[in-house]
Scaffold this motif. Structure first.
Motif, PDB file in Angstrom:
ATOM      1  N   ALA A   2       0.832  -1.193   0.000  1.00  0.00           N
ATOM      2  CA  ALA A   2       0.000   0.000   0.000  1.00  0.00           C
ATOM      3  C   ALA A   2       0.866   1.241   0.000  1.00  0.00           C
ATOM      4  CB  ALA A   2      -0.904  -0.011   1.217  1.00  0.00           C
ATOM      5  N   SER A   3       0.424   2.250  -0.734  1.00  0.00           N
ATOM      6  CA  SER A   3       1.096   3.536  -0.762  1.00  0.00           C
ATOM      7  C   SER A   3       0.083   4.593  -0.388  1.00  0.00           C
ATOM      8  CB  SER A   3       1.640   3.842  -2.154  1.00  0.00           C
ATOM      9  OG  SER A   3       2.685   2.977  -2.465  1.00  0.00           O
ATOM     10  N   SER A   4       0.581   5.682   0.121  1.00  0.00           N
ATOM     11  CA  SER A   4      -0.330   6.774   0.435  1.00  0.00           C
ATOM     12  C   SER A   4      -0.003   7.957  -0.452  1.00  0.00           C
ATOM     13  CB  SER A   4      -0.228   7.153   1.909  1.00  0.00           C
ATOM     14  OG  SER A   4       1.067   7.616   2.221  1.00  0.00           O
ATOM     15  N   ILE A   5      -1.048   8.600  -0.901  1.00  0.00           N
ATOM     16  CA  ILE A   5      -0.888   9.819  -1.684  1.00  0.00           C
ATOM     17  C   ILE A   5      -1.077  10.967  -0.720  1.00  0.00           C
ATOM     18  CG2 ILE A   5      -1.797  11.191  -3.571  1.00  0.00           C
ATOM     19  CD1 ILE A   5      -2.678   8.565  -4.857  1.00  0.00           C
ATOM     20  N   THR A   6      -0.166  11.892  -0.745  1.00  0.00           N
ATOM     21  CA  THR A   6      -0.178  12.965   0.223  1.00  0.00           C
ATOM     22  C   THR A   6      -0.152  14.326  -0.458  1.00  0.00           C
ATOM     23  OG1 THR A   6       1.017  13.897   2.108  1.00  0.00           O
ATOM     24  CG2 THR A   6       2.336  12.801   0.465  1.00  0.00           C
ATOM     25  N   THR A   7      -0.691  15.313   0.228  1.00  0.00           N
ATOM     26  CA  THR A   7      -0.600  16.687  -0.279  1.00  0.00           C
ATOM     27  C   THR A   7       0.547  17.410   0.398  1.00  0.00           C
ATOM     28  OG1 THR A   7      -2.199  17.434   1.370  1.00  0.00           O
ATOM     29  CG2 THR A   7      -3.049  16.868  -0.819  1.00  0.00           C
ATOM     30  N   THR A   8       1.100  16.820   1.449  1.00  0.00           N
ATOM     31  CA  THR A   8       2.273  17.396   2.085  1.00  0.00           C
ATOM     32  C   THR A   8       3.503  16.679   1.557  1.00  0.00           C
ATOM     33  OG1 THR A   8       2.152  15.869   3.932  1.00  0.00           O
ATOM     34  CG2 THR A   8       1.027  17.989   4.193  1.00  0.00           C
ATOM     35  N   SER A   9       4.627  17.333   1.655  1.00  0.00           N
ATOM     36  CA  SER A   9       5.840  16.777   1.086  1.00  0.00           C
ATOM     37  C   SER A   9       6.473  15.722   1.977  1.00  0.00           C
ATOM     38  CB  SER A   9       6.855  17.887   0.873  1.00  0.00           C
ATOM     39  OG  SER A   9       8.097  17.339   0.572  1.00  0.00           O
ATOM     40  N   PRO A  10       6.816  14.565   1.399  1.00  0.00           N
ATOM     41  CA  PRO A  10       7.584  13.595   2.163  1.00  0.00           C
ATOM     42  C   PRO A  10       9.064  13.949   2.123  1.00  0.00           C
ATOM     43  CG  PRO A  10       7.065  12.699   0.022  1.00  0.00           C
ATOM     44  CD  PRO A  10       6.422  14.071   0.101  1.00  0.00           C
ATOM     45  N   TRP A  13      10.750  17.939   0.665  1.00  0.00           N
ATOM     46  CA  TRP A  13      10.414  18.590  -0.607  1.00  0.00           C
ATOM     47  C   TRP A  13      11.180  18.067  -1.815  1.00  0.00           C
ATOM     48  CZ3 TRP A  13       6.230  21.027   0.771  1.00  0.00           C
ATOM     49  CH2 TRP A  13       6.128  21.526   2.069  1.00  0.00           C
ATOM     50  N   PRO A  14      11.243  16.751  -2.033  1.00  0.00           N
ATOM     51  CA  PRO A  14      11.910  16.234  -3.235  1.00  0.00           C
ATOM     52  C   PRO A  14      11.058  16.509  -4.472  1.00  0.00           C
ATOM     53  CG  PRO A  14      10.787  14.463  -2.128  1.00  0.00           C
ATOM     54  CD  PRO A  14      10.637  15.679  -1.238  1.00  0.00           C
ATOM     55  N   ALA A  15      11.711  16.530  -5.609  1.00  0.00           N
ATOM     56  CA  ALA A  15      10.996  16.696  -6.880  1.00  0.00           C
ATOM     57  C   ALA A  15      11.116  15.419  -7.694  1.00  0.00           C
ATOM     58  CB  ALA A  15      11.561  17.868  -7.675  1.00  0.00           C
ATOM     59  N   LEU A  16      10.009  15.010  -8.282  1.00  0.00           N
ATOM     60  CA  LEU A  16      10.014  13.894  -9.221  1.00  0.00           C
ATOM     61  C   LEU A  16      10.721  14.361 -10.485  1.00  0.00           C
ATOM     62  CD1 LEU A  16       9.002  11.057 -10.091  1.00  0.00           C
ATOM     63  CD2 LEU A  16       6.943  12.211 -10.943  1.00  0.00           C
ATOM     64  N   HIS A 171       5.320   6.875   0.042  1.00  0.00           N
ATOM     65  CA  HIS A 171       4.720   8.212  -0.017  1.00  0.00           C
ATOM     66  C   HIS A 171       4.879   8.790  -1.415  1.00  0.00           C
ATOM     67  CE1 HIS A 171       4.169   8.352   4.289  1.00  0.00           C
ATOM     68  NE2 HIS A 171       5.390   7.862   4.409  1.00  0.00           N
ATOM     69  N   LEU A 172       3.772   9.215  -1.981  1.00  0.00           N
ATOM     70  CA  LEU A 172       3.766   9.825  -3.308  1.00  0.00           C
ATOM     71  C   LEU A 172       3.018  11.142  -3.202  1.00  0.00           C
ATOM     72  CD1 LEU A 172       2.679   6.638  -5.282  1.00  0.00           C
ATOM     73  CD2 LEU A 172       4.976   7.599  -5.188  1.00  0.00           C
ATOM     74  N   HIS A 173       3.623  12.202  -3.687  1.00  0.00           N
ATOM     75  CA  HIS A 173       2.937  13.492  -3.651  1.00  0.00           C
ATOM     76  C   HIS A 173       1.879  13.531  -4.748  1.00  0.00           C
ATOM     77  CE1 HIS A 173       2.321  17.865  -3.920  1.00  0.00           C
ATOM     78  NE2 HIS A 173       2.519  17.777  -2.615  1.00  0.00           N
ATOM     79  N   GLU A 174       0.766  14.180  -4.470  1.00  0.00           N
ATOM     80  CA  GLU A 174      -0.349  14.206  -5.427  1.00  0.00           C
ATOM     81  C   GLU A 174       0.056  14.770  -6.789  1.00  0.00           C
ATOM     82  OE1 GLU A 174      -2.273  18.430  -3.884  1.00  0.00           O
ATOM     83  OE2 GLU A 174      -3.441  16.593  -3.698  1.00  0.00           O
ATOM     84  N   THR A 175       1.007  15.704  -6.841  1.00  0.00           N
ATOM     85  CA  THR A 175       1.420  16.281  -8.130  1.00  0.00           C
ATOM     86  C   THR A 175       2.217  15.303  -8.979  1.00  0.00           C
ATOM     87  OG1 THR A 175       3.428  17.246  -7.155  1.00  0.00           O
ATOM     88  CG2 THR A 175       1.451  18.659  -7.250  1.00  0.00           C
ATOM     89  N   MET A 177       1.299  12.101  -9.468  1.00  0.00           N
ATOM     90  CA  MET A 177       0.452  10.995  -9.909  1.00  0.00           C
ATOM     91  C   MET A 177       0.184  10.946 -11.418  1.00  0.00           C
ATOM     92  SD  MET A 177       0.492   9.486  -7.184  1.00  0.00           S
ATOM     93  CE  MET A 177      -0.319   8.084  -7.893  1.00  0.00           C
ATOM     94  N   ASP A 178       0.147  12.086 -12.085  1.00  0.00           N
ATOM     95  CA  ASP A 178      -0.096  12.076 -13.529  1.00  0.00           C
ATOM     96  C   ASP A 178       1.075  11.499 -14.329  1.00  0.00           C
ATOM     97  OD1 ASP A 178      -2.620  13.160 -13.278  1.00  0.00           O
ATOM     98  OD2 ASP A 178      -1.948  15.219 -13.604  1.00  0.00           O
ATOM     99  N   TYR A 179       2.214  11.281 -13.679  1.00  0.00           N
ATOM    100  CA  TYR A 179       3.418  10.841 -14.383  1.00  0.00           C
ATOM    101  C   TYR A 179       3.881   9.450 -13.965  1.00  0.00           C
ATOM    102  CZ  TYR A 179       3.137  15.758 -15.185  1.00  0.00           C
ATOM    103  OH  TYR A 179       2.669  16.991 -15.523  1.00  0.00           O
ATOM    104  N   LEU A 180       3.188   8.838 -13.011  1.00  0.00           N
ATOM    105  CA  LEU A 180       3.556   7.523 -12.510  1.00  0.00           C
ATOM    106  C   LEU A 180       2.469   6.530 -12.854  1.00  0.00           C
ATOM    107  CD1 LEU A 180       4.869   8.589  -9.000  1.00  0.00           C
ATOM    108  CD2 LEU A 180       6.208   8.124 -11.053  1.00  0.00           C
ATOM    109  N   TYR A 181       2.875   5.308 -13.143  1.00  0.00           N
ATOM    110  CA  TYR A 181       1.936   4.299 -13.600  1.00  0.00           C
ATOM    111  C   TYR A 181       2.043   3.060 -12.733  1.00  0.00           C
ATOM    112  CZ  TYR A 181       2.234   7.643 -17.287  1.00  0.00           C
ATOM    113  OH  TYR A 181       2.232   8.832 -17.973  1.00  0.00           O
ATOM    114  N   TRP A 182       1.323   3.085 -11.613  1.00  0.00           N
ATOM    115  CA  TRP A 182       1.259   1.976 -10.686  1.00  0.00           C
ATOM    116  C   TRP A 182      -0.191   1.702 -10.381  1.00  0.00           C
ATOM    117  CZ3 TRP A 182       5.263   5.338  -8.260  1.00  0.00           C
ATOM    118  CH2 TRP A 182       6.534   4.776  -8.338  1.00  0.00           C
ATOM    119  N   ASP A 183      -0.470   0.483  -9.969  1.00  0.00           N
ATOM    120  CA  ASP A 183      -1.772   0.171  -9.380  1.00  0.00           C
ATOM    121  C   ASP A 183      -1.602   0.404  -7.894  1.00  0.00           C
ATOM    122  OD1 ASP A 183      -2.912  -0.610 -11.776  1.00  0.00           O
ATOM    123  OD2 ASP A 183      -2.154  -2.662 -11.566  1.00  0.00           O
TER     124      ASP A 183
END
Length: 188
Positions: A2-10, A13-16, A171-175, A177-183
């Motif tokens: 399980a992963s959590s999508i967060t609006t706060t930075s894990p 503040w890393p950048a994808l 932890h995945l930041h919500e921004t 998600m449009d660039y990652l392809y996981w279930d």
């Protein structure tokens, strides 16, 4: 997993980091840069900012919202052979023993033992848990009837990236998600 999508930075503040084709440079480990490297790359005009955090950094003469997703301006080719590393062997073998399937206490195993002329190569190394590695010892697989569940071979970078998609970070930041392809299973 399980992963959590967060609006706060894990983790600060890393950048994808995306390649010039808007795909992640790597899935496992996920291609992220610390914010300090990202700010430097933005100023050197090596990247374009795709998305930003709400967090702002300031100096006496400047302020900037920290990028959460960046894209390289120049395409980085991914067609080289992957490095032969312990991590890449474990990734190729899905972080599980090829004999019993255990994900615990993983080691390398030489199918043809070094004492019998086996070499350390993609085609002769498999992931084994310590108990299976100890049980096999310096014997050949057919001498002890321990055969790997798949034949070892050198993977391509593309194959390793596909394998990496099976192991999303926690932890995945919500921004991102449009660039990652996981279930991904969302946690409440």
């Amino acid at each position: 997993m399980a992963s959590s999508i967060t609006t706060t930075s894990p983790n600060g503040w890393p950048a994808l980091v995306l390649n010039a084709d808007y795909r992640p440079l790597s899935y496992y480990p996920l291609s992220v840069w610390p914010w300090q490297e990202v700010v430097k790359a933005v100023f050197l005009q090596r990247v374009d900012v795709v998305a930003q955090y709400d967090h702002v950094v300031r100096s006496p003469s400047f302020q900037m919202r920290l990028p959460s997703v960046i894209c390289l301006r120049e395409f980085v080719r991914q067609d080289r052979s992957p490095a032969f590393t312990r991590f890449n062997v474990f990734l190729r073998d899905s972080f599980a023993c090829v004999y019993c399937g255990s994900p615990d206490d993983l080691t390398f195993d030489h199918l043809i033992p070094r004492s019998r002329g086996g070499i350390t190569s993609w085609d002769n190394i498999v992931t084994a848990c310590s108990p299976c590695n100890l049980k096999k010892g310096g014997r050949m697989p057919n001498e002890i009837d321990m055969h790997p569940n798949r034949k070892p071979c050198q993977p391509s970078n593309h194959q390793l990236q596909d394998m990496g998609r099976r192991f999303p970070p926690h932890h995945l930041h919500e921004t991102w998600m449009d660039y990652l392809y996981w279930d991904i299973e969302l946690e409440s």
